[in-house]
Design a protein around this motif. Structure first.
Motif, PDB file in Angstrom:
ATOM      1  N   GLU A 282       0.846  -1.206   0.053  1.00 31.07           N
ATOM      2  CA  GLU A 282      -0.046   0.034   0.137  1.00 31.07           C
ATOM      3  C   GLU A 282       0.728   1.317   0.013  1.00 31.07           C
ATOM      4  N   TYR A 283       2.042   1.202   0.621  1.00 32.32           N
ATOM      5  CA  TYR A 283       2.815   2.244   0.765  1.00 32.32           C
ATOM      6  C   TYR A 283       3.435   2.548  -0.879  1.00 32.32           C
ATOM      7  N   VAL A 284       3.919   1.504  -1.334  1.00 31.41           N
ATOM      8  CA  VAL A 284       4.425   1.585  -2.857  1.00 31.41           C
ATOM      9  C   VAL A 284       3.183   2.101  -3.734  1.00 31.41           C
ATOM     10  N   ALA A 285       2.026   1.688  -3.643  1.00 27.98           N
ATOM     11  CA  ALA A 285       1.069   2.075  -4.212  1.00 27.98           C
ATOM     12  C   ALA A 285       0.615   3.625  -4.138  1.00 27.98           C
ATOM     13  N   ASP A 286       1.204   4.212  -2.934  1.00 33.49           N
ATOM     14  CA  ASP A 286       0.981   5.438  -2.675  1.00 33.49           C
ATOM     15  C   ASP A 286       2.093   6.250  -2.953  1.00 33.49           C
ATOM     16  N   ASP A 287       3.173   5.756  -3.601  1.00 31.38           N
ATOM     17  CA  ASP A 287       4.400   6.285  -3.899  1.00 31.38           C
ATOM     18  C   ASP A 287       5.175   6.757  -2.534  1.00 31.38           C
ATOM     19  N   LYS A 288       5.351   5.672  -1.858  1.00 28.31           N
ATOM     20  CA  LYS A 288       6.092   6.098  -0.678  1.00 28.31           C
ATOM     21  C   LYS A 288       7.016   4.976  -0.302  1.00 28.31           C
ATOM     22  N   PRO A 289       8.271   4.900  -1.090  1.00 31.89           N
ATOM     23  CA  PRO A 289       9.178   3.784  -0.810  1.00 31.89           C
ATOM     24  C   PRO A 289       9.879   3.805   0.593  1.00 31.89           C
ATOM     25  N   ARG A 290      10.167   4.951   0.979  1.00 28.81           N
ATOM     26  CA  ARG A 290      10.802   5.006   2.194  1.00 28.81           C
ATOM     27  C   ARG A 290      10.069   4.320   3.308  1.00 28.81           C
ATOM     28  N   PRO A 291       8.791   4.657   3.797  1.00 31.03           N
ATOM     29  CA  PRO A 291       8.064   3.874   4.757  1.00 31.03           C
ATOM     30  C   PRO A 291       7.932   2.345   4.175  1.00 31.03           C
ATOM     31  N   ALA A 292       7.733   2.211   3.012  1.00 28.01           N
ATOM     32  CA  ALA A 292       7.580   0.646   2.598  1.00 28.01           C
ATOM     33  C   ALA A 292       8.860  -0.033   3.084  1.00 28.01           C
ATOM     34  N   ALA A 293      10.011   0.444   2.777  1.00 28.66           N
ATOM     35  CA  ALA A 293      11.313  -0.253   3.183  1.00 28.66           C
ATOM     36  C   ALA A 293      11.451  -0.399   4.666  1.00 28.66           C
ATOM     37  N   ARG A 294      11.137   0.773   5.507  1.00 28.31           N
ATOM     38  CA  ARG A 294      11.233   0.637   6.859  1.00 28.31           C
ATOM     39  C   ARG A 294      10.287  -0.164   7.396  1.00 28.31           C
ATOM     40  N   VAL A 295       9.205  -0.483   6.975  1.00 28.85           N
ATOM     41  CA  VAL A 295       8.128  -1.672   7.398  1.00 28.85           C
ATOM     42  C   VAL A 295       8.631  -2.977   7.042  1.00 28.85           C
ATOM     43  N   ILE A 296       9.338  -3.254   6.004  1.00 31.69           N
ATOM     44  CA  ILE A 296       9.866  -4.427   5.730  1.00 31.69           C
ATOM     45  C   ILE A 296      11.139  -4.963   6.620  1.00 31.69           C
ATOM     46  N   LYS A 297      12.102  -3.898   6.627  1.00 29.30           N
ATOM     47  CA  LYS A 297      12.946  -4.008   7.543  1.00 29.30           C
ATOM     48  C   LYS A 297      12.919  -4.349   8.870  1.00 29.30           C
ATOM     49  N   LYS A 298      11.822  -3.620   9.600  1.00 30.01           N
ATOM     50  CA  LYS A 298      11.497  -4.093  10.886  1.00 30.01           C
ATOM     51  C   LYS A 298      10.876  -5.272  11.265  1.00 30.01           C
TER      52      LYS A 298
END
Length: 497
Positions: A282-298
């Motif tokens: 959903e972050y990627v679909a909203d063009d927010k790569p940084r929060p998306a990467a942070r979610v996966i890292k955690k």
């Protein structure tokens, strides 16, 4: 059956003892002599015993008559219920005795005997709130479902026993497989007693099976409110329900609601892998790569998982293999000794055609922890380094029969699931799936083997030059060509050099 035999034996022994005692009394000399003024009565020992028994009976009857006389006097003095209370007292005593016998029979596992005693207690007591409850339990024990259902329905009519009646009928419907009716009854029982833990659990399970995630979250909140579950468990399970609710909204096409629900689920439980994947999407679909990467890292910090790697790759889908290796260093440096990290790094190097680096990344994982995936990766490395077809086929053959490694396994029934689900499809357990190795032995079948994850892509098929069988007879096969001559059972294929 055994108790009935014991009672018969005791009865026979008692009769024999009385007969023997009577014979002894008849053979005993002497007797008892009673004098009343000028009258004297001489009794034999047997007659003396019979007279004593008759005297005791007469004394008991006299006491009853005195009690009845007192009740009549009270009635004549204006107490209109004195006589009825006298007879009710006797009936109540008999009813309580029958009820006690029924409870003891129920405790000893004699359902039929308990039903008989309950019928007697019902006749004397006229207290359905007591007798119906015992009747329902005895009927359930003896397997008489119709009698049990009638008793439960009678309990429903009384405000004091309504919850017990509703709960009893609900359990019957669950046994019959009528979950729709059971859900309605569970909701009614929950409304009557919201603090009842068993009812909360049944209602939550039925709501989850139906897919009513919003109602299930309300029930879970009630469990937390009444202290039925710890706060950390509530947080985790609420995240599971929020994730399931997000999936349902996503299937309906409501993208904004799905994004909000997915992100909420991830915030409640960052280590929940499916929630992290959906939140990343959903972050990627909203063009927010940084929060998306942070979610996966955690989530990766909690437990490495191939779905997390696939979601992390989808954040930047058009990067080169070298750029992907550099970007994935954020993940691969967290748990470098984890098998998932080693296989991920090996796959990334395969994609960039750096096969020596892929072999170093994989290490001895294919030997110490052989799984279908690790062996397949090793086969891809061998192919990339130019190994013979026999070697590659050997690793792929081992991969077909090797264990699949960690999977989604139910902690209750140990059932293996192809993908995560909030409810186990086998036992109906809620939030019981965990990513781990199955406890029972299992091997990967050909149709279930994944050659490489989606983040790498499919390797190109090797070109094989086929030799016409007619021409093969007239000339030798060229060097490096695989001999396709049929091999007898037990022999190994040859490669001609």
């Amino acid at each position: 059956m055994l108790w009935s035999l014991v009672k018969i034996v005791l009865f026979v022994v008692l009769v024999a003892a009385l007969a023997y005692g009577g014979m002894l009394l008849m053979e005993t000399e002497g007797g008892a002599q009673l004098s009343f003024g000028n009258f004297e009565i001489t009794l034999t020992p047997l007659k003396a015993v019979l007279a004593l028994i008759a005297l005791i009976v007469a004394f008991y009857v006299a006491l009853k008559l005195i009690g009845l006389l007192i009740a009549v006097v009270k009635f004549l003095l204006g107490d209109e219920t004195a006589i009825s209370r006298y007879f009710d007292r006797n009936r109540q005593k008999k009813g309580i005795e029958a009820l006690a016998d029924g409870m003891m029979a129920l405790a000893s596992g004699e359902g039929r005997l308990a039903l008989t005693k309950v019928a007697r207690a019902e006749k004397y007591l006229q207290k359905p709130e007591l007798t119906n409850l015992l009747k329902a339990q005895a009927a359930v024990m003896s397997g008489d479902k119709k009698t049990a259902e009638r008793a439960y329905k009678q309990l429903v009519t009384d405000d004091r026993t309504r919850f017990i009646g509703v709960q009893g009928i609900m359990k019957q419907k669950l046994e019959d497989g009528d979950t729709a009716t059971a859900l309605k009854l569970a909701e009614k029982a929950f409304a009557l007693k919201p603090k009842h833990v068993e009812t909360q659990d049944i209602l939550l399970r039925l709501q989850a099976e139906k897919g009513d995630w919003s109602a299930a979250r309300s029930t879970l909140s009630a469990k937390l409110k009444h202290g039925a579950i710890p706060r950390d468990v509530h947080k985790r399970r609420d995240a599971v329900l929020a994730l399931s609710e997000a999936k349902g909204v996503f299937e309906k096409g409501a993208t904004i609601e799905a994004r909000e629900a997915a992100i909420e689920a991830n915030k409640k439980s960052p280590d929940l892998i499916p929630a992290a994947v959906m939140a990343c999407e959903e972050y990627v679909a909203d063009d927010k790569p940084r929060p998306a990467a942070r979610v996966i890292k955690k989530a990766w910090e909690a437990q490495p998982h191939p779905d997390l790697a696939a979601a992390f790759a989808a954040i930047v889908p058009d990067e080169t293999p070298e750029q992907r290796i550099k970007r994935f260093a954020v993940l691969t440096k967290i748990h470098p000794e984890d098998p998932e990290t080693k296989m991920l790094l090996a796959e990334l190097n395969i994609a960039s055609e750096d096969f020596p680096a892929a072999r170093r990344a994989l290490g001895d994982l294919a030997e110490i922890n052989p799984t279908a995936r690790s062996l397949t990766i090793l086969a891809a490395i061998e192919r990339g380094e130019g190994a013979d077809d026999v070697v590659v086929r050997g690793w792929l053959t081992r991969a077909l029969t090797a264990p699949r490694g960690p999977q989604w396994v139910c902690d209750n029934c140990q059932t293996i699931h192809s993908e995560w689900a909030p409810v186990c499809e086998h036992c109906g357990g809620f939030d019981t799936l965990s990513w781990r190795k199955p406890t029972r032995s299992e091997v990967a079948m050909p149709q279930g083997t994944e050659m490489l994850p989606m983040i790498v892509g499919t390797l190109p098929e090797p070109k094989v030059d086929f030799v016409d069988p007619i021409e093969e007879e007239s000339q030798d096969a060229p060097k490096g060509m695989v001999d396709v001559t049929p091999v007898e059972e037990g022999e190994n294929p040859k490669v001609e050099n």
